[in-house]
Scaffold this motif. Structure first.
Motif, PDB file in Angstrom:
ATOM      1  N   UNK A  87       0.838  -1.208   0.000  1.00 54.49           N
ATOM      2  CA  UNK A  87       0.000   0.000   0.000  1.00 54.49           C
ATOM      3  C   UNK A  87       0.867   1.250   0.000  1.00 54.49           C
ATOM      4  N   UNK A  88       1.962   1.203   0.787  1.00 52.35           N
ATOM      5  CA  UNK A  88       2.872   2.348   0.855  1.00 52.35           C
ATOM      6  C   UNK A  88       3.468   2.640  -0.517  1.00 52.35           C
ATOM      7  N   UNK A  89       3.908   1.592  -1.237  1.00 55.02           N
ATOM      8  CA  UNK A  89       4.517   1.793  -2.551  1.00 55.02           C
ATOM      9  C   UNK A  89       3.508   2.376  -3.533  1.00 55.02           C
ATOM     10  N   UNK A  90       2.267   1.895  -3.500  1.00 51.02           N
ATOM     11  CA  UNK A  90       1.239   2.400  -4.417  1.00 51.02           C
ATOM     12  C   UNK A  90       0.934   3.877  -4.138  1.00 51.02           C
ATOM     13  N   UNK A  91       0.781   4.197  -2.858  1.00 54.51           N
ATOM     14  CA  UNK A  91       0.482   5.591  -2.520  1.00 54.51           C
ATOM     15  C   UNK A  91       1.675   6.496  -2.811  1.00 54.51           C
ATOM     16  N   UNK A  92       2.886   5.963  -2.656  1.00 48.40           N
ATOM     17  CA  UNK A  92       4.078   6.745  -2.976  1.00 48.40           C
ATOM     18  C   UNK A  92       4.109   7.070  -4.462  1.00 48.40           C
ATOM     19  N   UNK A  93       3.754   6.117  -5.292  1.00 52.03           N
ATOM     20  CA  UNK A  93       3.728   6.339  -6.747  1.00 52.03           C
ATOM     21  C   UNK A  93       2.634   7.333  -7.114  1.00 52.03           C
ATOM     22  N   UNK A  94       1.487   7.180  -6.457  1.00 52.96           N
ATOM     23  CA  UNK A  94       0.388   8.109  -6.738  1.00 52.96           C
ATOM     24  C   UNK A  94       0.764   9.545  -6.358  1.00 52.96           C
ATOM     25  N   UNK A  95       1.461   9.685  -5.236  1.00 49.34           N
ATOM     26  CA  UNK A  95       1.863  11.031  -4.793  1.00 49.34           C
ATOM     27  C   UNK A  95       2.911  11.621  -5.716  1.00 49.34           C
ATOM     28  N   UNK A  96       3.839  10.769  -6.164  1.00 46.41           N
ATOM     29  CA  UNK A  96       4.939  11.261  -6.999  1.00 46.41           C
ATOM     30  C   UNK A  96       4.418  11.714  -8.366  1.00 46.41           C
ATOM     31  N   UNK A  97       3.649  10.880  -9.024  1.00 45.80           N
ATOM     32  CA  UNK A  97       3.017  11.247 -10.284  1.00 45.80           C
ATOM     33  C   UNK A  97       3.925  11.320 -11.479  1.00 45.80           C
ATOM     34  N   UNK A  98       5.217  10.974 -11.343  1.00 48.85           N
ATOM     35  CA  UNK A  98       6.134  11.073 -12.479  1.00 48.85           C
ATOM     36  C   UNK A  98       6.162   9.794 -13.311  1.00 48.85           C
ATOM     37  N   UNK A  99       5.980   8.652 -12.678  1.00 45.91           N
ATOM     38  CA  UNK A  99       6.024   7.395 -13.422  1.00 45.91           C
ATOM     39  C   UNK A  99       4.768   7.223 -14.268  1.00 45.91           C
ATOM     40  N   UNK A 100       3.617   7.462 -13.663  1.00 47.70           N
ATOM     41  CA  UNK A 100       2.346   7.320 -14.380  1.00 47.70           C
ATOM     42  C   UNK A 100       1.513   8.595 -14.172  1.00 47.70           C
ATOM     43  N   UNK A 101       1.843   9.649 -14.830  1.00 50.45           N
ATOM     44  CA  UNK A 101       1.080  10.885 -14.644  1.00 50.45           C
ATOM     45  C   UNK A 101      -0.375  10.713 -15.101  1.00 50.45           C
ATOM     46  N   UNK A 102      -1.239  11.338 -14.329  1.00 53.51           N
ATOM     47  CA  UNK A 102      -2.679  11.339 -14.629  1.00 53.51           C
ATOM     48  C   UNK A 102      -3.319   9.959 -14.514  1.00 53.51           C
ATOM     49  N   UNK A 103      -2.625   9.043 -13.889  1.00 53.11           N
ATOM     50  CA  UNK A 103      -3.182   7.703 -13.642  1.00 53.11           C
ATOM     51  C   UNK A 103      -3.086   7.430 -12.148  1.00 53.11           C
ATOM     52  N   UNK A 104      -4.189   7.017 -11.583  1.00 57.79           N
ATOM     53  CA  UNK A 104      -4.236   6.682 -10.162  1.00 57.79           C
ATOM     54  C   UNK A 104      -4.301   5.169 -10.009  1.00 57.79           C
ATOM     55  N   UNK A 105      -3.415   4.671  -9.151  1.00 55.69           N
ATOM     56  CA  UNK A 105      -3.389   3.236  -8.887  1.00 55.69           C
ATOM     57  C   UNK A 105      -4.290   2.906  -7.702  1.00 55.69           C
ATOM     58  N   UNK A 106      -4.943   1.806  -7.793  1.00 56.41           N
ATOM     59  CA  UNK A 106      -5.727   1.293  -6.682  1.00 56.41           C
ATOM     60  C   UNK A 106      -5.255  -0.103  -6.319  1.00 56.41           C
ATOM     61  N   UNK A 107      -5.872  -0.711  -5.333  1.00 59.84           N
ATOM     62  CA  UNK A 107      -5.456  -2.052  -4.918  1.00 59.84           C
ATOM     63  C   UNK A 107      -6.662  -2.802  -4.371  1.00 59.84           C
ATOM     64  N   UNK A 108      -6.527  -4.101  -4.402  1.00 63.36           N
ATOM     65  CA  UNK A 108      -7.526  -4.997  -3.841  1.00 63.36           C
ATOM     66  C   UNK A 108      -6.775  -6.178  -3.239  1.00 63.36           C
ATOM     67  N   UNK A 109      -6.801  -6.266  -1.915  1.00 60.75           N
ATOM     68  CA  UNK A 109      -5.924  -7.206  -1.200  1.00 60.75           C
ATOM     69  C   UNK A 109      -6.782  -8.181  -0.398  1.00 60.75           C
ATOM     70  N   UNK A 110      -6.392  -9.452  -0.483  1.00 58.51           N
ATOM     71  CA  UNK A 110      -7.090 -10.512   0.234  1.00 58.51           C
ATOM     72  C   UNK A 110      -6.123 -11.251   1.165  1.00 58.51           C
ATOM     73  N   UNK A 111      -6.705 -11.849   2.203  1.00 59.21           N
ATOM     74  CA  UNK A 111      -5.961 -12.704   3.135  1.00 59.21           C
ATOM     75  C   UNK A 111      -6.109 -14.147   2.674  1.00 59.21           C
ATOM     76  N   UNK A 112      -4.985 -14.810   2.375  1.00 61.80           N
ATOM     77  CA  UNK A 112      -5.042 -16.203   1.916  1.00 61.80           C
ATOM     78  C   UNK A 112      -4.909 -17.204   3.046  1.00 61.80           C
TER      79      UNK A 112
END
Length: 852
Positions: A71-96
């Motif tokens: 989650x930290x890495x995804x939010x870090x990328x979203x905040x930075x915005x340089x790798x994927x500008x104008x694209x917001x990443x989301x996540x869906x996490x399950x417990x196996x």
């Protein structure tokens, strides 16, 4: 079946049990699978009602940190915005829940429910769910199940902790990749065994694909090194007490001091809970628990695990992660959507967020209510410890690998794409199979300079830190890096680098522990394999005589060169002791005394005959021949001395020629006397003139002629192939035997044959004259002497051939002395008896008196 029917079938199977997910919307959703719980409590089956859902237990703080890292890495990328500008990443996490069944169910939830559609460049129906890629699962067993399903739909799966080598099979798992090195590259453990010379090691594995696969690879590679696996045990997932007790018993019975535990940390914990009384074992850790805080923190494990060693994934610092981990709080409205937060919080602080019933202090689980003042910053445990970010770093790299693949998709130039008709992917509608292509070819560098890429099997470059668990008293266990393994180094001996001076072994020892089935065979011995035992179990057998070993644990002793022999310790070859018939050993002294006594006796006879040379018994039958015979007998006795002493070139030539000539001279004299006796009685007839042909001159001529023949034979012998010193070096003897080699065996045979011929002629003539009328018939004495002479030399031939070493020389000397004594005693002893003791018979009248 079509893709759609496959999906619906699996979806129906997994929908029996509901599950909750931690999710966040975005333009592109990344799926995540994490085993937040270690075990599952199965409901009791009464078969009268619908079974209750299974319940996951034993919350795992370490895995929860891995999830938060994603989650930290995804939010870090979203905040930075340089790798994927104008694209917001989301996540869906399950417990196996650490089980294949729950992992399968979570994977089916991630597949979503959108219907299949035709996609350009891909034949067939493609299932396109809400997530185009899945990060996880951690365990190899869970990943095997998930990878089979996702591979059918070509949905890329990037695992952060699954290391089973079986997952590298792209025919079976075409969409599987990982940031965790394969167990195939865990040759570091094998190299440790080789580096420290351990030959008797044990391996204990978890009951899953990770443990079994890694342990099997380890066992196979250990066998290739010539080492042996002392025990191979499996830790049951249900922690059965009797099974673990059996493992402990087998460890004790195996006498192995080096044991690799190839298991997940929870399985290793189940084992070490029962081995608290078992000390003296050097534990090797697989990367799954080599830096596990759950094992290094509790003091009950310190005595067992201090000095443990294992390869760990390279760690790195992730700036800002610890602050991000501390942000969680049930009071924070941003965290209300987290279905795992309640379990985490209650387990972390051992309190309950549920309101207890009226009149009760605790809830139904016996936990007090949370006060609301709890903060994660106040607790230091495995969740908030960011000093050993290894698997968390793998999660971090997995997220960024996917993002760099998405960036590459976005950078595709129209008309130059990698797909059919050089088309480019549509980032607004990400197709999993297209993303899989880009992830396989992604190459990027992390902030600490690590280059991330995947090989043709979807595996990263294998790089490990070699970690040593060192006990620091009140500070507990410290993970000290004592080496590294880097697969990028081409030379195998450079891949593993160890700083041995920094190692502390079990019990804080600095000496490398010894682990062998049998003790090391010292120099002077060799290893003998025990029947029905592994090859590493052996007995130490002393090298045979003439063989040595100057190293430890040799398989075969080395045979010394022919001129050398092994010392008493069988550790070195020393020159063999030289043996010959010498004047100093007992046999040589005995023969010397006998020879000199014979010579002295012969000289005494000569003196007696000289003093009584005018008496009839001396004058009878040519006294000159008698004196010549006595002189030749003296030489026969003395020539035996040439056979004693160290053989040399001149002594070898002298001994055989002197023996041959002196004996022929002796036999020639006897032959002359025999002829005289025989002719003398035949010439008594009136008018016979035979005697004039056998006078003294003719007798001397016979002796000279017979001796000259032998001299010619010896001269030819010495000229053509003379006797010479020979070193006899039998392999089975510690002695070098110095002998005189006869050179020409033909010449040696002629010398002996000529002597035998003359002796037989003498015997024949003496036998004819044995009954001649005379009180003192010398022919009888000659007959007896020749019988003894011939008997001695007939027996000499087989005895000489069969006598070993110097005893062949002893046999020859004995034959010379025996035959010489036979001649001396048979011919001259009766005469000396008459001269000295019966002088009345030493008269011409008595000697001429006819008998019979």
């Amino acid at each position: 079946k079509s893709c759609q029917s496959n999906y619906l079938y699996l979806r129906n199977e997994s929908s029996v049990l509901g599950t909750s997910a931690l999710d966040k919307n975005g333009d592109i959703i990344l799926g995540g699978l994490f085993s937040l719980h270690d075990t599952v409590v199965e409901p009791s089956l009464s078969f009268t009602a619908m079974p209750a859902p299974t319940q996951c237990t034993r919350f795992n703080f370490r895995t929860f940190r891995w999830m938060q890292t994603m989650i930290f890495a995804i939010e870090e990328i979203n905040r930075d915005g340089t790798l994927l500008p104008n694209i917001t990443l989301g996540y869906k996490i399950y417990d196996s829940c650490s089980t294949p069944h729950h992992a399968l169910k979570a994977a089916m939830e991630l597949l979503g429910n959108e219907k299949g559609r035709e996609v350009a460049g891909f034949s067939g129906s493609v299932c396109h769910g809400t997530v185009p890629v899945v990060i996880g699962d951690g365990g190899s067993t869970q990943s095997l199940v998930v990878a089979r399903i996702l591979g059918v739909f070509h949905i890329p799966q990037v695992s952060y902790f699954s290391s089973c080598a079986c997952l590298s099979d792209k025919n079976e798992f075409p969409a599987f990749l990982r940031t965790m090195p394969s167990d195939f590259f865990q040759v570091g453990d094998i190299q440790l065994v080789k580096h420290f010379g351990w030959t008797w090691v044990g391996v204990i594995a978890g009951d899953d694909a990770y443990g079994r696969g890694g342990a099997n690879i380890f066992a196979d590679e250990v066998g290739k090194l010539g080492a042996c696996v002392a025990l191979h045990e499996i830790i049951p997932k249900n922690r059965a007490q009797d099974a673990i007790s059996s493992i402990i018993s087998n460890i004790r019975n195996s006498r192995a001091r080096i044991i690799l535990v190839f298991a997940l940390e929870q399985d290793a914990e189940a084992l070490f809970d029962e081995v608290t009384g078992l000390t003296g074992i050097q534990w090797l850790a697989s990367e799954a628990w080599s830096t596990a805080t759950v094992l290094s923190t509790p003091r009950k494990y310190h005595n067992i695990l201090q000095g443990s060693m294992g390869f760990a994934i390279r760690h790195a610092e992730i700036p800002g992660l610890q602050t991000f981990l501390h942000r969680l709080n049930p009071k924070n409205t941003d965290n209300h959507a987290d279905p795992f937060l309640v379990s985490f919080w209650e387990e972390m602080f051992q309190c309950s967020l549920a309101v207890p019933a009226e009149g009760q202090k605790n809830n139904s689980q016996g936990k007090p209510p949370c006060t609301g003042a709890e903060e994660l910053k106040s607790i230091t445990n495995i969740y908030s410890d960011v000093s050993q970010l290894r698997i968390s770093y793998n999660v971090y790299k997995a997220v960024y690998a996917i993002i760099h693949a998405l960036k590459a998709m976005r950078s595709c130039v129209k008309g130059k794409g990698p797909f059919l008709l050089q088309s480019c992917p549509d980032l607004q509608n990400v197709q999993p199979w297209q993303l899989l292509h880009y992830i396989k070819h992604v190459v990027y560098s992390t902030t600490i300079g690590d280059e991330i890429k995947f090989d043709e099997n979807g595996d990263p470059v294998a790089m490990y830190d070699l970690v040593n668990w060192q006990f620091r008293g009140n500070e507990g266990i410290e993970f000290v890096i004592i080496g590294k393994f880097d697969e990028t180094n081409t030379a195998l001996n450079q891949k593993l680098q160890i700083q041995e001076q920094n190692i502390l072994w079990n019990g804080n020892q600095t000496k490398v522990p010894l682990s062998v089935c049998s003790s090391i065979c010292p120099p002077g011995t060799r290893k003998a394999i025990r029947p029905n035992f592994p090859i590493c179990c052996h007995d130490c057998v002393v090298c045979a005589a003439g063989e040595i070993s100057n190293q430890t644990d040799v398989i075969e002793c080395e045979r010394c060169l022919p001129e050398f022999w092994s010392n008493d310790e069988r550790t070195a070859c020393i020159p063999k002791q030289v043996e010959f018939l010498s004047f100093t050993d007992s046999m040589g002294i005995t023969l010397l005394v006998i020879s000199l006594f014979g010579s002295f006796s012969t000289c005494v006879v000569i003196v007696i005959f000289s003093c009584h040379r005018s008496t009839p018994i001396v004058r009878a039958n040519n006294s000159e021949l008698s004196f010549l015979l006595l002189i030749s007998l003296t030489l026969c006795f003395l020539c035996s001395l040439t056979f004693i002493g160290q053989p040399s070139k001149w002594s070898c030539m002298l001994r055989h020629t002197a023996f041959g000539i002196t004996f022929v001279l002796c036999i020639s004299c006897i032959l002359g006397k025999t002829i005289v006796v025989l002719i003398a009685f035949k010439a008594t007839l009136p008018g016979s003139g035979v005697m004039k042909w056998f006078g003294p001159a003719q007798q001397k001529a016979i002796i000279i002629l017979c001796t000259l023949v032998q001299a010619v034979i010896c001269t030819v012998w010495l000229t053509v192939d003379p006797p010479s010193p020979h070193r006899l070096m039998p392999r089975e003897s510690a002695l070098v035997i110095l002998l005189c080699d006869e050179g020409s065996y033909v010449a040696f045979g002629l010398v002996l044959g000529y002597i035998g011929l003359l002796a037989c002629l003498c015997l024949f003539l003496a036998f004819l004259a044995r009954k001649l009328p005379d009180n003192f018939n010398e022919a009888r004495l000659i007959t007896f002497s020749m019988l003894i002479f011939c008997a001695v030399w007939v027996a000499f031939v087989p005895a000489y051939i069969s006598s070993p070493g110097k005893y062949s020389t002893v046999t020859e000397v004995f034959a010379i002395l025996a035959s010489s004594y036979g001649l001396l005693c048979c011919i001259f002893a009766p005469k000396c008896y008459i001269i000295l003791l019966r002088p009345e018979k030493n008269t011409k009248k008595y000697l001429m008196t006819r008998t019979g």
